[in-house]
Motif scaffolding. Structure first.
Motif, PDB file in Angstrom:
ATOM      1  N   GLU A 346      89.999 -58.542 -88.234  1.00 53.13           N
ATOM      2  CA  GLU A 346      90.278 -57.280 -88.924  1.00 53.13           C
ATOM      3  C   GLU A 346      91.556 -57.386 -89.753  1.00 53.13           C
ATOM      4  OE1 GLU A 346      88.340 -54.531 -89.160  1.00 53.13           O
ATOM      5  OE2 GLU A 346      86.884 -55.851 -88.181  1.00 53.13           O
ATOM      6  N   ASP A 347      92.564 -58.056 -89.184  1.00 56.14           N
ATOM      7  CA  ASP A 347      93.801 -58.278 -89.948  1.00 56.14           C
ATOM      8  C   ASP A 347      93.504 -59.082 -91.218  1.00 56.14           C
ATOM      9  OD1 ASP A 347      95.259 -56.946 -88.030  1.00 56.14           O
ATOM     10  OD2 ASP A 347      95.934 -58.776 -87.019  1.00 56.14           O
ATOM     11  N   ALA A 348      92.616 -60.056 -91.081  1.00 53.56           N
ATOM     12  CA  ALA A 348      92.290 -60.905 -92.227  1.00 53.56           C
ATOM     13  C   ALA A 348      91.621 -60.112 -93.332  1.00 53.56           C
ATOM     14  CB  ALA A 348      91.391 -62.056 -91.773  1.00 53.56           C
ATOM     15  N   LYS A 349      90.829 -59.121 -92.975  1.00 52.84           N
ATOM     16  CA  LYS A 349      90.180 -58.297 -93.992  1.00 52.84           C
ATOM     17  C   LYS A 349      91.211 -57.600 -94.864  1.00 52.84           C
ATOM     18  CE  LYS A 349      85.889 -57.302 -91.474  1.00 52.84           C
ATOM     19  NZ  LYS A 349      85.079 -56.229 -90.821  1.00 52.84           N
ATOM     20  N   GLN A 350      92.313 -57.184 -94.259  1.00 49.38           N
ATOM     21  CA  GLN A 350      93.373 -56.536 -95.028  1.00 49.38           C
ATOM     22  C   GLN A 350      94.137 -57.554 -95.874  1.00 49.38           C
ATOM     23  OE1 GLN A 350      93.881 -53.176 -95.257  1.00 49.38           O
ATOM     24  NE2 GLN A 350      91.952 -53.168 -94.109  1.00 49.38           N
ATOM     25  N   LEU A 351      94.395 -58.723 -95.296  1.00 46.14           N
ATOM     26  CA  LEU A 351      95.139 -59.749 -96.031  1.00 46.14           C
ATOM     27  C   LEU A 351      94.360 -60.273 -97.228  1.00 46.14           C
ATOM     28  CD1 LEU A 351      96.659 -61.831 -93.092  1.00 46.14           C
ATOM     29  CD2 LEU A 351      97.964 -60.712 -94.903  1.00 46.14           C
TER      30      LEU A 351
END
Length: 777
Positions: A346-351
């Motif tokens: 999920e963090d990667a989706k934002q990054l």
């Protein structure tokens, strides 16, 4: 395990912590810590203003301060150091400012672009430039594959009570009694020109270590556990971490070095540790016992806060993508793999929200276990003698398997490699299927052992930022790195890539005694300090280009927004990618082409289009050519009551980047200089992640604006007009009124802050950059 105390605390006899406002029974403390007849404690010892001067850091800073004022420091360092991503630019800048000789020992190492695999001859051309500079100006040159920068400095340069400045963010030698700082190249230029490093006296935070770590816990476990607790709160940001307490004596020097080098990831300014006979022995083994002296806080020392670490309660941990502070115990991760790895996805989706990447980690879970693709033990953090020795003993007579999982080991220097080879550790590792390589920083910054797409690599290295491992999201590539201690990496290798804590494998902490072979350096390192050869010529390969001319700041600035980043933190790797792009570090124009390429691929074109108009404006002013239609159109939107002709003369047009908190990570000055080469005049931020990035902006003539509008609305291609910026800087003003001009020429006000700038920093910005400043100072 780790307790944060955010208040002033007193440390008595390096043993007992007491609240500064607590009622103190001096007689009890004297009975506890002092024999009859020894020097006793008295009330004066507990006076805060006096106790604050009894820290180790205060005394080292005082001994290196030339200002005569301990509130505002002007520091002179004993030694400086650079590697082959930074030294060409530093020497080129110093040369442009009138450099005649290196006034102190300057160590030029070649450990970042030592593979010479990208761009043809350009890497080795830069190495030869470094050697020619060492000969011409009197420096020390460490050829490629001899040592990573920080291991060489530990072995050959660090000493008790010294200060070292390096153009690499992990310049940390506190465990050897040296206060060391990582900074951008221009700060080293100042030292080469016999100027000073100017800062306010920093706060000092005690890192109080007690008890002893478990046998299966290593330095990376301790370091990552501390980073987890302090990074997000900024508890030690721009402060000095002073390691004290009885737990230090339980740690070997290699263990201390492994913790110390990772303090960079807390965003602290520097670090310092108590020294003891183990440090004396370390220096003696390296032929430098004369560099030893006891470094200890006074009988009573006052600290601005405390990080209290019970070493016995530290567990093996893992820092998951995409930051060293994203820490979990390995036991916790293995118990809840889907939940935790899904949160990273999920963090990667934002990054990577503007890309089409299909980043996955949960697919690494098979039969409830996490399968890793790659393990690496390397660099200044992982590649020490002790770490590799223990990994070798754990892996002896075992094998890592012949499937996807691979293991690479990089001893941190040739002397370390020599000793590991002599005692058989290298052969034990080779027999397992591991690959042993030479000293190289590549795995730490994406120039070596880049994993396959969507692979997961576990590394005892320093960082796991996005793309730090070398992948290229804009080309549809993504892999990721998790940081772990070498002990747990060895345990995982024993299980052929199934993520395993060292707690679950027999761990050997006894290592063979180390002996240092000084012939390796004597026979290969060029030691030229104080051996200046005026007739020697610098060797310029075709990739080595001078810095472009930069103009002084004008009365007003008209900034066009070229990039808006709303991430919580923006790393220097995102501002200018590391890895193979750094091969072009000696050509400012080629390197600038990579600026923000992994974060905002359109930034370079936006910045270039703005710079083209600014070049046309300068041509109008200097050569009295006709005003172009585009320039007239732009300046007509400024409703100031002044004529377009006057505004064109006194208002420079440049690009600006907005980021909430830019500059975490690397000290590379190119994160700022590339923006300047492309016509950047400023950054706007809520705060700057590190002092070194803010300093880089200043030294390249970019205004480090801050805003208090946490929900600021800015769009690419909007203009920001800042009238009177030159006068504001000259008069020492701390805030200016700016005007955002929207797409429909609507205007809204914005207050920008330029506080905490020294007089010299203001003059550097006014001059346009550090090079211009030194031409007139």
């Amino acid at each position: 395990m780790i307790n944060i105390i955010n208040q002033k605390m007193l440390l008595v006899k390096n043993q007992e912590l007491i609240e500064a406002n607590e009622k103190i029974n001096i007689d009890d403390l004297n009975r506890k810590f002092f024999d009859e007849g020894n020097e006793r404690l008295n009330e004066d010892d507990f006076e805060l203003s006096k106790a604050q001067k009894k820290t180790m850091a205060f005394n080292i800073l005082e001994n290196h301060n030339l200002s005569g004022n301990m509130e505002n420091l002007k520091l002179k360092f004993d030694t400086i150091a650079s590697h082959d991503i930074t030294f060409v630019g530093i020497i080129q800048t110093a040369k442009a400012c009138g450099l005649e000789k290196f006034p102190m020992e300057y160590v030029l190492t070649n450990c970042h672009n030592s593979l010479c695999a990208v761009g043809g001859t350009i890497n080795e051309d830069d190495h030869l430039f470094g050697l020619s500079a060492a000969k011409k100006y009197g420096g020390t040159y460490v050829p490629a594959h001899q040592a990573v920068i920080h291991q060489y400095m530990r072995e050959m340069m660090a000493g008790c009570g010294k200060m070292i400045l390096g153009s690499d963010s992990h310049t940390r030698y506190g465990a050897l009694g040296t206060m060391a700082m990582g900074e951008g190249g221009p700060e080293l230029v100042k030292q080469l020109l016999k100027r000073t490093y100017d800062i306010k006296n920093p706060e000092i935070i005690a890192v109080y270590l007690e008890n002893e770590p478990k046998a299966y816990v290593g330095p990376q476990d301790v370091a990552l556990s501390i980073i987890k607790e302090v990074f997000k709160t900024g508890f030690v940001k721009n402060k000095v971490m002073e390691f004290v307490g009885p737990g230090i004596s339980k740690l070997t020097v290699d263990f201390r070095n492994g913790v110390d080098v990772m303090t960079t990831e807390t965003t602290c300014l520097s670090s310092i540790w108590c020294t003891d006979d183990k440090v004396r022995e370390y220096l003696k083994v390296h032929g430098r016992e004369n560099e030893y002296k006891e470094i200890m806080p006074g009988k009573v020392a006052c600290y601005d806060g405390v990080i209290k670490v019970d070493l016995s309660k530290i567990e093996p941990v893992i820092a998951l993508p995409f930051h060293p502070s994203n820490v979990f115990s390995i036991k916790e991760l293995n118990a809840n793999p889907y939940e935790i790895l899904r949160s990273v996805e999920e963090d990667a989706k934002q990054l990577f929200k503007n890309s089409n990447l299909n980043f996955k980690l949960t697919n690494k879970i098979k039969d409830g276990k996490i399968h890793v693709d790659q393990g690496i033990i390397a660099g200044c953090a992982g590649g020490t003698y002790e770490n590799i020795s223990i990994a070798g003993e754990m892996l002896a007579d075992k094998f890592i398997g012949s499937d996807e999982f691979s293991l690479m080991v990089y001893p941190s220097s040739q002397p370390v490699n020599f000793e590991l080879n002599k005692n058989g550790t290298i052969n034990k590792l080779l027999e397992t299927g591991a690959i042993v390589k030479t000293a190289f920083c590549g795995p730490c910054f994406g120039a070596g052992d880049t994993p396959s797409n969507n692979a997961l690599s576990i590394r005892h290295t320093t960082r796991n930022f996005p793309n730090r491992e070398g992948s290229k999201p804009k080309d549809g590539q993504i892999s990721s790195v998790a940081l772990m201690d070498s002990r747990s990496i060895a345990a995982t290798a024993i299980n052929k890539g199934i993520l395993t804590s060292a707690e679950d494998c027999p761990t050997i902490n006894e290592v063979r005694e180390y002996s240092f072979n000084d012939k390796i350096y004597k026979n290969r390192v060029y030691s030229g300090f104080n051996k200046v050869d005026d007739k020697s010529e610098l060797l310029f390969g075709p990739n080595i280009k001078p810095w472009p001319e930069m103009i002084e700041i004008t009365d007003n600035l008209l900034l066009k927004v070229a990039c808006v980043i709303k991430d919580e933190v923006t790393t220097t790797d995102e501002l200018i990618p590391s890895g193979e792009t750094s091969s072009y570090r000696s050509d400012p124009f080629k390197l600038a082409e990579f600026t923000l390429s992994r974060k905002d691929p359109e930034y370079v074109n936006r910045a270039k289009s703005i710079k083209k108009i600014e070049d046309d404006r300068i041509n109008v002013v200097e050569n009295n050519v006709e005003v172009t239609e585009e320039i007239e159109k732009i300046f007509n939107i400024l409703k100031t009551g002044k004529s377009v002709e006057e505004l064109i003369k006194n208002t420079s047009l440049g690009s600006v980047i907005y980021a909430n908190k830019p500059g975490d990570g690397s000290a590379r000055e190119q994160a700022a200089s590339c923006q300047k080469v492309l016509g950047g005049w400023a950054n706007i931020a809520i705060e700057y992640a590190t002092k070194r990035y803010r300093s880089n902006c200043i030294n390249w003539g970019m205004v480090p604006f801050k805003t208090k509008e946490k929900n600021i609305v800015l769009k690419n291609n909007e203009y920001i007009f800042i009238p009177g910026i030159k006068v504001a800087l000259e008069n020492g003003e701390n805030e200016v009124e700016a005007f955002i001009i929207g797409e429909n020429n609507d205007t809204r006000k914005l207050t920008l802050y330029i506080d905490d700038l020294t007089k010299d920093e203001r003059e550097i910005i006014l001059s346009g950059c550090l090079i211009n400043y030194y031409k007139t100072h």
